[in-house]
Design a protein around this motif. Structure first.
Motif, mmCIF file in Angstrom:
data_model
loop_
_atom_site.group_PDB
_atom_site.id
_atom_site.type_symbol
_atom_site.label_atom_id
_atom_site.label_comp_id
_atom_site.label_asym_id
_atom_site.label_seq_id
_atom_site.Cartn_x
_atom_site.Cartn_y
_atom_site.Cartn_z
ATOM 1 N N MET A 117 0.816 -1.218 0.000
ATOM 2 C CA MET A 117 0.000 0.000 0.000
ATOM 3 C C MET A 117 0.853 1.273 0.000
ATOM 4 S SD MET A 117 -3.066 -1.019 2.631
ATOM 5 C CE MET A 117 -3.981 0.503 2.604
ATOM 6 N N LYS A 118 0.249 2.339 -0.485
ATOM 7 C CA LYS A 118 0.920 3.647 -0.458
ATOM 8 C C LYS A 118 0.999 4.126 0.995
ATOM 9 C CE LYS A 118 -0.350 6.212 -4.277
ATOM 10 N NZ LYS A 118 -1.361 7.011 -4.978
ATOM 11 N N GLU A 119 2.003 4.963 1.282
ATOM 12 C CA GLU A 119 2.194 5.432 2.664
ATOM 13 C C GLU A 119 0.969 6.177 3.177
ATOM 14 O OE1 GLU A 119 5.625 7.407 3.956
ATOM 15 O OE2 GLU A 119 7.015 5.857 3.284
ATOM 16 N N SER A 120 0.373 7.009 2.314
ATOM 17 C CA SER A 120 -0.783 7.799 2.756
ATOM 18 C C SER A 120 -1.949 6.871 3.136
ATOM 19 C CB SER A 120 -1.214 8.765 1.654
ATOM 20 O OG SER A 120 -1.524 8.021 0.469
ATOM 21 N N HIS A 121 -2.127 5.796 2.348
ATOM 22 C CA HIS A 121 -3.204 4.850 2.655
ATOM 23 C C HIS A 121 -2.919 4.085 3.951
ATOM 24 C CE1 HIS A 121 -4.842 4.611 -1.750
ATOM 25 N NE2 HIS A 121 -5.109 5.753 -1.138
ATOM 26 N N LEU A 122 -1.634 3.782 4.169
ATOM 27 C CA LEU A 122 -1.263 3.088 5.409
ATOM 28 C C LEU A 122 -1.632 3.947 6.617
ATOM 29 C CD1 LEU A 122 2.189 1.479 4.519
ATOM 30 C CD2 LEU A 122 0.202 0.243 5.348
ATOM 31 N N VAL A 123 -1.340 5.248 6.502
ATOM 32 C CA VAL A 123 -1.630 6.166 7.620
ATOM 33 C C VAL A 123 -3.139 6.371 7.781
ATOM 34 C CG1 VAL A 123 -1.322 8.526 8.469
ATOM 35 C CG2 VAL A 123 0.602 7.310 7.422
ATOM 36 N N ASP A 124 -3.826 6.559 6.642
ATOM 37 C CA ASP A 124 -5.259 6.907 6.710
ATOM 38 C C ASP A 124 -6.163 5.693 6.932
ATOM 39 O OD1 ASP A 124 -4.424 9.436 6.200
ATOM 40 O OD2 ASP A 124 -4.834 9.364 4.038
ATOM 41 N N SER A 125 -5.763 4.507 6.411
ATOM 42 C CA SER A 125 -6.667 3.345 6.474
ATOM 43 C C SER A 125 -6.125 2.194 7.324
ATOM 44 C CB SER A 125 -6.944 2.804 5.057
ATOM 45 O OG SER A 125 -7.377 3.832 4.214
ATOM 46 N N PHE A 126 -4.829 1.884 7.138
ATOM 47 C CA PHE A 126 -4.291 0.674 7.775
ATOM 48 C C PHE A 126 -4.077 0.879 9.282
ATOM 49 C CE2 PHE A 126 -1.512 -2.890 8.661
ATOM 50 C CZ PHE A 126 -1.929 -3.865 7.771
ATOM 51 N N ALA A 127 -3.447 2.009 9.635
ATOM 52 C CA ALA A 127 -3.186 2.269 11.062
ATOM 53 C C ALA A 127 -4.483 2.364 11.878
ATOM 54 C CB ALA A 127 -2.342 3.529 11.227
ATOM 55 N N PRO A 128 -5.525 3.080 11.384
ATOM 56 C CA PRO A 128 -6.788 3.098 12.129
ATOM 57 C C PRO A 128 -7.394 1.690 12.288
ATOM 58 C CG PRO A 128 -6.783 4.841 10.488
ATOM 59 C CD PRO A 128 -5.572 4.018 10.240
ATOM 60 N N TYR A 153 3.620 0.558 11.417
ATOM 61 C CA TYR A 153 4.516 1.465 12.156
ATOM 62 C C TYR A 153 5.472 2.281 11.275
ATOM 63 C CZ TYR A 153 7.550 3.084 15.925
ATOM 64 O OH TYR A 153 8.263 3.863 16.800
ATOM 65 N N PRO A 154 6.205 1.681 10.316
ATOM 66 C CA PRO A 154 7.276 2.444 9.643
ATOM 67 C C PRO A 154 6.809 3.717 8.953
ATOM 68 C CG PRO A 154 7.467 0.099 9.150
ATOM 69 C CD PRO A 154 6.163 0.281 9.850
ATOM 70 N N SER A 155 5.617 3.738 8.372
ATOM 71 C CA SER A 155 5.208 4.934 7.607
ATOM 72 C C SER A 155 4.377 5.911 8.449
ATOM 73 C CB SER A 155 4.414 4.506 6.364
ATOM 74 O OG SER A 155 3.423 3.584 6.729
ATOM 75 N N THR A 159 3.731 11.158 16.109
ATOM 76 C CA THR A 159 2.639 11.050 17.092
ATOM 77 C C THR A 159 1.977 9.679 17.006
ATOM 78 O OG1 THR A 159 2.218 13.326 16.404
ATOM 79 C CG2 THR A 159 0.677 12.373 18.003
ATOM 80 N N LEU A 160 1.715 9.271 15.757
ATOM 81 C CA LEU A 160 1.053 7.978 15.547
ATOM 82 C C LEU A 160 1.945 6.828 16.010
ATOM 83 C CD1 LEU A 160 -1.395 6.445 14.497
ATOM 84 C CD2 LEU A 160 -0.483 6.601 12.176
ATOM 85 N N THR A 193 11.105 -2.856 13.496
ATOM 86 C CA THR A 193 10.724 -1.624 12.781
ATOM 87 C C THR A 193 10.864 -0.374 13.661
ATOM 88 O OG1 THR A 193 8.387 -1.823 13.441
ATOM 89 C CG2 THR A 193 9.030 -2.898 11.388
ATOM 90 N N VAL A 194 11.097 -0.599 14.959
ATOM 91 C CA VAL A 194 11.146 0.540 15.904
ATOM 92 C C VAL A 194 12.548 1.158 15.918
ATOM 93 C CG1 VAL A 194 10.949 1.157 18.361
ATOM 94 C CG2 VAL A 194 9.307 -0.404 17.329
ATOM 95 N N GLU A 195 12.613 2.499 16.078
ATOM 96 C CA GLU A 195 13.890 3.213 16.091
ATOM 97 C C GLU A 195 14.719 2.795 17.312
ATOM 98 O OE1 GLU A 195 10.599 5.591 14.347
ATOM 99 O OE2 GLU A 195 10.875 4.516 16.208
#
Length: 587
Positions: A117-128, A153-155, A159-160, A193-195
């Motif tokens: 998935m695209k990063e924006s979709h990961l943030v907007d759809s996958f993380a929720p 997590y990576p993208s 805050t998220l 995946t964590v820093e």
């Protein structure tokens, strides 16, 4: 009917089939989803098919499992990566069902889709989606959430990311052990995946909580986390945070946790490095080798050689060898068997002197063990010892035990010895073999068990290949041919089997002069089984001998057998004659 010929199902037919009482029909319909999607086109698939699948979740587990699998590869049918987020709702629903294998498959498919998935979709759809599952009322949703964090997590934004770490931490303290188990299982993937900064603080805190969990099923999964985290941390952090946990786990009150440590110890040693291994993990390993639970000793015994390789020979002799001696007479046969399967590998580690003094007596005691698997495991690894101590010593010390095993009452042990003989022969050389093992090889041809007789015939072939036709002509062929006079027909059949195997190795001349006459004379045997085996052997000799021999000896014999009163004899004789005709025509 191929995929291309299938009628293009409209959605209404799919709906009818998915509501049908017959589970097979429903399954077939789900497995045809890609065909249906192609028929509908990308837009209708997005607007009609996927929403329908999202609602249709109350079904048989087998159908749901197939749906979870199909959706994982559905991105091309909804219009590509641009619309991948359309596939999330039906899979989210499948992540909450009761059946574990359906949830696992749904998580696997979500991970596959999320990784594309695209990063924006990961943030907007996958993380929720991950957060919704993690906050699910029913534990099944929370279990599924644990396997998705490493994709979300990576993208994510800072805050998220902080929120996801906090949510994961809560899952590790969940009231339900199943959720904590899932979190422990996925901790390594998430940690990767964590820093680094958060790895030391947040993740290590989560890890500490899991290692002190009151459920042993959670703690034993944390053992795997030790190895995974050990590879991510700096060596000094690893010694500070991971090493004490491993040492504590090796003394855990639950044998399952100790078993897990014993199983993973080699990987854990790699994580903490050589020095801490010598000072802290050797005593822990020795404790596990002497554990009062047999299962733990089995796991630890199986790692003896691997562990010894990390240490210097001196340390191995000082700490590990005394335990190995104790284990070789352990009350559990499975512990002795696990030890026998790896102990030979210790010889190259300890060197010649220590092997002769310390290991040889242990090998001998295991070779005489009452449990067949223990003896078997030793026999199959003898070559590792031979490389270290040489053949003279090996033959003096271990050969009497091998000869004893060759007459063992368990046929599987005899079989293992036979299969090992060619290797042993190549190591010992022809002179030694003739003295000590030659008679045994003939003896096996008259064993009561068919598998032994068959293996013995194969063994003679392999020996003839190893030592050459001249040796075989002198030492094998006369004794084998002599056995054709045996009153028992099963042993006469073994002779025929041995001839068919030896002929290609011996070549045309010896086959014609020595082997063929015996086969032809056996065609007059009174037992039909012998006669139809003669027909089979004659057929196998055709490519080896010259054309005149076939016409003069083989064909007349087969023609005679083709008129035998027994139906099987006639069948195999005719088969052989047909085969000869085909060979003649082609040549």
């Amino acid at each position: 009917m191929s995929m291309a010929d299938e009628p293009l199902y409209p959605i209404a037919v799919l709906i009818d089939e998915l509501k049908n009482d017959d589970i097979q029909l429903r399954l077939n319909s789900i497995r045809r989803l890609s065909t249906i999607a192609r028929a509908l086109g990308e837009e209708r698939t997005r607007k009609e098919l996927i929403p329908f699948l999202s609602e249709n979740n109350d079904d048989d587990d087998e159908v749901l499992l197939a749906m979870a699998e199909e959706l994982g590869v559905f991105i091309p049918y909804v219009g590509g990566i641009e619309y991948a987020n359309i596939l999330l709702p039906p899979l989210e629903t499948l992540c909450t069902v009761e059946e574990t294998c359906v949830r696992d498959k749904a998580v696997e498919s979500l991970c596959r889709i999320g990784s594309q998935m695209k990063e924006s979709h990961l943030v907007d759809s996958f993380a929720p989606l991950v957060k919704r599952l993690a906050g699910g009322e029913w534990f099944t949703a929370r279990v599924s959430a644990c396997g998705l964090f490493h994709i979300a997590y990576p993208s994510a934004s800072e805050t998220l990311k902080a929120e996801l770490r906090s949510v994961f931490s809560q899952l590790c303290q969940d009231d339900m052990p199943m959720v904590r188990r899932a979190a422990a299982t996925n901790l390594g993937k998430f940690a990767a995946t964590v820093e680094p900064a958060h790895l030391k603080s947040d993740i290590m805190q989560i890890f500490q909580d899991l290692t002190q969990d009151d459920q042993d099923s959670v703690r034993l999964l944390a053992v795997e986390g030790c190895a995974a985290l050990g590879k991510l941390l700096e060596p000094q952090d690893c010694i500070a945070h991971i090493l004490p946990v491993i040492v504590n786990f090796s003394q855990d009150k639950s044998w399952r946790v100790r078993y897990m440590v014993a199983n993973q110890l080699y990987e854990l040693c790699e994580a903490v490095g050589p020095e801490p291994t010598k000072t802290d993990l050797v005593p822990a390993y020795v404790r596990l080798l002497r554990d009062n639970e047999a299962e733990v000793r089995i796991a630890a015994a199986g790692k003896v050689t691997k562990f010894s390789r990390i240490l210097s020979p001196e340390l191995a002799i000082q700490h590990i060898l005394p335990c190995v001696k104790e284990l070789s007479s352990d009350s559990s046969q499975h512990v002795r068997s696990a030890l026998a399967s790896v102990i030979m590998g210790m010889a190259p580690v300890l060197g010649k002197e220590a092997t002769i003094e310390q290991l040889l007596p242990i090998f001998l005691s295991l070779l005489k063990d009452e449990f067949p698997d223990v003896r078997l495991n030793i026999i199959s690894k003898l070559d590792q010892v031979n490389q270290v101590i040489g053949i003279d010593l090996l033959s003096q010390s271990l050969l009497p035990a091998i000869v004893e095993l060759a007459e063992d009452r368990h046929w599987r042990v005899r079989l293992a010895i036979i299969e090992y003989i060619p290797l042993l022969a190549s190591q010992l050389g022809v002179g030694f073999f003739d003295d000590k093992l030659g008679a045994l090889c003939m003896q096996w041809l008259q064993d009561k068990v068919y598998s032994i007789r068959d293996a013995a015939a194969n063994n003679l072939k392999r020996l003839a290949e190893e030592f050459g036709p001249d040796w075989a002509m002198q030492h094998i062929v006369p004794q084998v041919l002599d056995m054709i006079k045996n009153p028992h027909y099963l042993y006469r059949m073994t002779v025929l089997r041995a001839i068919s195997l030896l002929a290609p190795v011996m070549g045309s001349e010896i086959t014609c002069s020595k082997l063929l006459p015996v086969v032809v004379s056996a065609s007059k045997d009174r037992v039909p089984n012998i006669k139809f085996n003669v027909a089979k052997v004659l057929q196998s000799l055709v490519p080896i001998v010259d054309h005149p021999v076939v016409e003069k000896s083989i064909k007349p014999c087969l023609v005679e057998l083709a008129e035998d009163p027994d139906v099987d004899v006639r069948y195999f004789a005719n088969q052989a004659l047909q085969s000869i005709d085909q060979v003649m025509m082609s040549s």
